[in-house]
Motif scaffolding. Structure first.
Motif, mmCIF file in Angstrom:
data_model
loop_
_atom_site.group_PDB
_atom_site.id
_atom_site.type_symbol
_atom_site.label_atom_id
_atom_site.label_comp_id
_atom_site.label_asym_id
_atom_site.label_seq_id
_atom_site.Cartn_x
_atom_site.Cartn_y
_atom_site.Cartn_z
ATOM 1 N N ALA A 237 0.772 -1.178 -0.161
ATOM 2 C CA ALA A 237 -0.004 -0.104 0.127
ATOM 3 C C ALA A 237 0.912 1.295 0.269
ATOM 4 C CB ALA A 237 -0.904 -0.021 1.360
ATOM 5 N N ALA A 238 0.691 2.276 -0.923
ATOM 6 C CA ALA A 238 1.470 3.325 -0.798
ATOM 7 C C ALA A 238 0.919 4.295 0.214
ATOM 8 C CB ALA A 238 1.179 3.994 -2.276
ATOM 9 N N VAL A 239 1.592 5.236 0.210
ATOM 10 C CA VAL A 239 1.200 6.200 1.504
ATOM 11 C C VAL A 239 -0.004 6.790 1.426
ATOM 12 C CG1 VAL A 239 1.677 8.421 2.678
ATOM 13 C CG2 VAL A 239 3.610 7.164 1.688
ATOM 14 N N THR A 256 -7.180 -6.730 15.059
ATOM 15 C CA THR A 256 -5.701 -6.900 14.928
ATOM 16 C C THR A 256 -5.251 -6.172 13.890
ATOM 17 O OG1 THR A 256 -5.544 -8.927 16.249
ATOM 18 C CG2 THR A 256 -3.760 -8.451 14.646
ATOM 19 N N THR A 257 -4.176 -5.467 13.401
ATOM 20 C CA THR A 257 -3.941 -4.815 12.279
ATOM 21 C C THR A 257 -2.375 -5.177 12.143
ATOM 22 O OG1 THR A 257 -3.178 -3.007 13.736
ATOM 23 C CG2 THR A 257 -5.143 -2.784 12.493
ATOM 24 N N MET A 258 -2.170 -5.647 10.870
ATOM 25 C CA MET A 258 -1.128 -6.399 10.371
ATOM 26 C C MET A 258 -0.323 -5.876 8.879
ATOM 27 S SD MET A 258 -2.113 -10.176 11.451
ATOM 28 C CE MET A 258 -4.065 -10.107 11.141
ATOM 29 N N ALA A 259 0.820 -5.708 8.807
ATOM 30 C CA ALA A 259 1.221 -5.502 7.416
ATOM 31 C C ALA A 259 2.363 -6.310 7.105
ATOM 32 C CB ALA A 259 1.551 -4.019 7.285
ATOM 33 N N LEU A 260 2.452 -6.735 5.605
ATOM 34 C CA LEU A 260 3.497 -7.343 5.081
ATOM 35 C C LEU A 260 4.374 -6.695 4.529
ATOM 36 C CD1 LEU A 260 3.215 -10.892 3.585
ATOM 37 C CD2 LEU A 260 4.540 -9.302 2.183
ATOM 38 N N PRO A 261 5.692 -6.427 4.795
ATOM 39 C CA PRO A 261 6.634 -5.725 4.217
ATOM 40 C C PRO A 261 7.247 -6.024 2.868
ATOM 41 C CG PRO A 261 7.832 -7.110 5.710
ATOM 42 C CD PRO A 261 6.337 -7.521 5.757
ATOM 43 N N GLY A 262 7.514 -5.148 2.186
ATOM 44 C CA GLY A 262 8.107 -5.366 0.885
ATOM 45 C C GLY A 262 9.529 -4.808 0.746
ATOM 46 N N PRO A 263 10.137 -4.631 -0.343
ATOM 47 C CA PRO A 263 11.493 -3.989 -0.575
ATOM 48 C C PRO A 263 11.529 -2.517 -0.220
ATOM 49 C CG PRO A 263 10.751 -5.366 -2.397
ATOM 50 C CD PRO A 263 9.487 -5.133 -1.691
ATOM 51 N N SER A 269 4.933 -0.403 -1.340
ATOM 52 C CA SER A 269 5.080 -0.701 0.088
ATOM 53 C C SER A 269 5.184 0.551 1.102
ATOM 54 C CB SER A 269 6.005 -1.666 0.289
ATOM 55 O OG SER A 269 5.707 -2.994 -0.289
ATOM 56 N N SER A 270 5.435 1.745 0.672
ATOM 57 C CA SER A 270 5.571 2.876 1.380
ATOM 58 C C SER A 270 4.689 2.724 2.601
ATOM 59 C CB SER A 270 5.920 4.110 0.832
ATOM 60 O OG SER A 270 4.793 4.423 -0.044
ATOM 61 N N GLY A 271 3.427 2.832 2.273
ATOM 62 C CA GLY A 271 2.463 2.782 3.299
ATOM 63 C C GLY A 271 2.377 1.947 4.403
ATOM 64 N N THR A 272 2.714 0.750 3.997
ATOM 65 C CA THR A 272 2.880 -0.559 4.854
ATOM 66 C C THR A 272 3.955 -0.355 5.816
ATOM 67 O OG1 THR A 272 3.902 -1.864 3.062
ATOM 68 C CG2 THR A 272 1.592 -2.142 3.476
ATOM 69 N N HIS A 273 5.011 0.028 5.057
ATOM 70 C CA HIS A 273 6.304 0.127 5.908
ATOM 71 C C HIS A 273 6.075 1.393 6.870
ATOM 72 C CE1 HIS A 273 8.853 -1.430 2.690
ATOM 73 N NE2 HIS A 273 8.315 -2.322 3.170
ATOM 74 N N GLU A 274 5.474 2.619 6.688
ATOM 75 C CA GLU A 274 5.074 3.516 7.700
ATOM 76 C C GLU A 274 4.354 3.093 8.696
ATOM 77 O OE1 GLU A 274 5.222 7.532 9.113
ATOM 78 O OE2 GLU A 274 6.533 6.122 7.858
ATOM 79 N N SER A 275 3.317 2.260 8.390
ATOM 80 C CA SER A 275 2.377 1.663 9.183
ATOM 81 C C SER A 275 3.032 0.649 10.435
ATOM 82 C CB SER A 275 1.038 0.712 8.861
ATOM 83 O OG SER A 275 0.341 1.495 7.925
ATOM 84 N N ILE A 276 3.980 0.060 9.883
ATOM 85 C CA ILE A 276 4.698 -0.723 10.791
ATOM 86 C C ILE A 276 5.743 0.132 11.784
ATOM 87 C CG2 ILE A 276 6.718 -2.479 10.880
ATOM 88 C CD1 ILE A 276 5.466 -3.612 8.271
ATOM 89 N N ARG A 277 6.461 0.998 10.997
ATOM 90 C CA ARG A 277 7.339 2.033 11.928
ATOM 91 C C ARG A 277 6.380 2.736 13.028
ATOM 92 N NH1 ARG A 277 9.663 6.796 12.101
ATOM 93 N NH2 ARG A 277 7.931 7.741 10.976
ATOM 94 N N THR A 278 5.312 3.156 12.626
ATOM 95 C CA THR A 278 4.428 3.928 13.594
ATOM 96 C C THR A 278 3.948 3.135 14.768
ATOM 97 O OG1 THR A 278 2.562 4.113 12.083
ATOM 98 C CG2 THR A 278 4.507 5.851 12.031
ATOM 99 N N GLY A 279 3.911 1.703 14.673
ATOM 100 C CA GLY A 279 3.211 0.716 15.449
ATOM 101 C C GLY A 279 1.611 0.787 15.126
#
Length: 377
Positions: A237-239, A256-263, A269-279
Motif C-alpha cells: 500500500a502506498a502512502v 488486529t492490524t498487520m502489514a507484510l513488508p516489501g522491498p 510498500s511505502s504505506g505498509t512500512h510507515e504503518s509498521i514503523r509507527t506501530g
C-alpha cells in the motif's frame, strides 16, 4: 411495513454509511425515519432524503425485481446469519465522512455470513501490485484458509483478487465486499472471479442492486471489510492508499492490524512500512505469523510451516554418514570410509552406489572423492 422492509426502504433514500443515518437510528426506528422522509414532521431528515422518497415505491419495485432476477437476498440485523461484529461500527467516530453499521446487506450466494466470518481475516492491498505482492497475497490467503480462517476482501484487481484466488485454490469459501451492487461485476474483468466467490462463499454489498461504484462508496465499503474480520493484513500500500483506510477502520474497531513488508525501495510498500514503523500494524511475513497474531502466540496452522531442505537432508541416514567420510581431494577406499564413519562395508558400498548415481561422488583411482556439494539445495 415490517422493520426489514423499512430498512430496505431507508437504504434507497439515504446513502449507506452516512453518519447522519447512524445518529438518527440511535433515536428512531427505521420506519419513523422513512415516515420523516415522506413528510412526517416529527422526525427531521436531510432534504435530499425527502426528494428521493418521492419515488420510493417505484424504486422498491425495481430493486426487488432486480434482486430476484440476480438471486440476491436482503439480510438485516435480526436475521439468522447477521454478524454481530458489524454493530461495533456504531460506536466509533466517522472516518472520511462515513460511520455506522450497515442497515442491511445484499447477499449473493447461499452461505451463512455470520458463520463464514466467525474466524476471518481481511487481506487488502494495491491494485497495481507487483509480482511479489500478488504471490504474497495468494500464499498468505492459502495459509490462512488452511488454518480455518475465511478470507475477506474487496474483489478488486491486484492484491484483493489474488487473496480471493488463494482461498479458492484451497477449495475454501471467501467473502467479497463490493462498493457497488452485489449483482454488478466490478471490475468487469473479475466477473468470473466474483461468480466463483458467490458459488462457494458470498458476495456482499450494502448498496442497492444495480448501484454503480463511486469513490466514496469504496471508503464506505472498507469499514465493512474491517468489521467482518478479526484482523486485517495490508500487502503493498502506498502512502495514500485506500487499503490503509481499511487498516484505519480495523485499528479504530480494536481489531488486529498487520502489514507484510516489501522491498525498502518499493513505493507500493511505502504505506505498509510507515504503518509498521509507527506501530499501527504488526509486521507479518507468512500465514503462521497471522494465525499467531489472531489466535495467540504458539498457535499452529493445520499444516506445519515447510522447512527448507537440501539434497543432503533427503538422503538416507547411512548415505549422509558415508558422504561425510568422503574427501574433496584425497581418494579414500571403501574400507577407509567405513572405518571413519563407523558403518559396515556393505552399508558404505550401498551408499556409495546411491551417491554415485546422484552425481555426488566419483571414483578416483582405487577410492572415492566428492564430485559436488549436497547441502546447497
Amino acid at each position: 411495513m415490517t422493520e426489514k422492509q423499512d430498512r430496505l426502504a431507508l437504504s434507497l433514500i439515504a446513502e449507506p454509511g452516512d453518519p447522519r443515518l447512524r445518529d438518527l437510528l440511535a433515536h428512531h426506528e427505521p420506519g419513523r425515519i422513512v415516515a420523516g422522509a415522506r413528510g412526517d414532521s416529527s422526525v427531521r431528515v436531510p432534504a435530499g432524503w425527502s426528494d428521493r422518497a418521492l419515488g420510493m415505491r417505484t424504486a422498491l419495485d425495481e430493486v426487488k425485481a432486480r434482486a430476484k432476477a440476480s438471486g440476491l437476498r436482503w439480510l438485516c440485523p435480526d436475521d439468522p446469519g447477521w454478524p454481530t461484529s458489524l454493530s461495533d461500527l456504531d460506536h466509533i467516530e466517522p472516518l472520511h465522512g462515513t460511520a455506522g453499521a450497515p442497515i442491511g446487506l445484499w447477499i449473493r450466494g447461499n452461505g451463512n455470513l455470520a458463520q463464514l466470518t466467525e474466524e476471518s481475516v481481511a487481506i487488502v492491498g494495491a491494485r497495481d501490485c507487483t509480482t511479489y505482492g500478488a504471490e504474497s497475497a495468494s500464499e498468505l490467503a492459502a495459509d490462512c484458509t488452511d488454518a480455518g480462517f475465511t478470507i475477506v476482501s474487496g474483489a478488486a484487481f491486484g492484491v484483493d483478487g489474488c487473496a480471493h484466488r488463494g482461498a479458492l485454490l484451497m477449495n475454501k469459501p471467501t467473502v467479497a465486499v463490493l462498493a457497488c451492487g452485489a449483482d454488478v461485476d466490478y471490475p468487469a474483468g473479475h466477473g468470473a472471479l466474483i461468480a466463483a466467490i458467490a458459488d462457494t462463499g458470498l458476495v456482499v454489498s450494502e448498496q442497492m442492486p444495480g448501484a454503480h461504484p463511486l469513490k466514496g462508496r469504496f471508503l464506505s465499503r472498507n469499514r465493512i471489510i474491517a468489521a467482518l474480520s478479526q484482523g486485517t493484513v495490508v500487502i503493498e500500500a502506498a502512502v495514500r492508499s485506500g487499503s490503509l483506510n481499511t487498516l484505519n477502520w480495523a485499528d479504530q474497531l480494536g481489531r488486529t492490524t498487520m502489514a507484510l513488508p516489501g522491498p525498502v525501495t518499493s513505493k507500493q510498500s511505502s504505506g505498509t512500512h510507515e504503518s509498521i514503523r509507527t506501530g499501527k500494524a504488526v509486521l507479518v511475513t507468512n500465514g503462521k505469523n497471522v494465525v499467531e497474531e489472531l489466535r495467540g502466540l504458539g498457535a499452529e496452522t493445520s499444516t506445519p510451516e515447510a522447512i527448507p531442505s537440501t539434497e543432503f537432508d533427503r538422503l538416507p541416514p547411512a548415505a549422509r554418514k558415508t558422504l561425510d567420510g568422503v574427501d574433496w581431494r584425497i581418494g579414500r577406499s571403501l574400507t577407509e570410509i567405513a572405518s571413519g564413519v563407523r558403518l559396515t562395508a556393505r552399508e558404505v558400498q550401498t551408499s556409495l552406489d546411491l551417491l554415485e548415481r546422484r552425481g555426488l561422488v566419483v571414483r578416483f583411482g582405487s577410492g572415492w572423492i566428492l564430485a559436488r556439494r549436497a547441502d546447497v539445495g
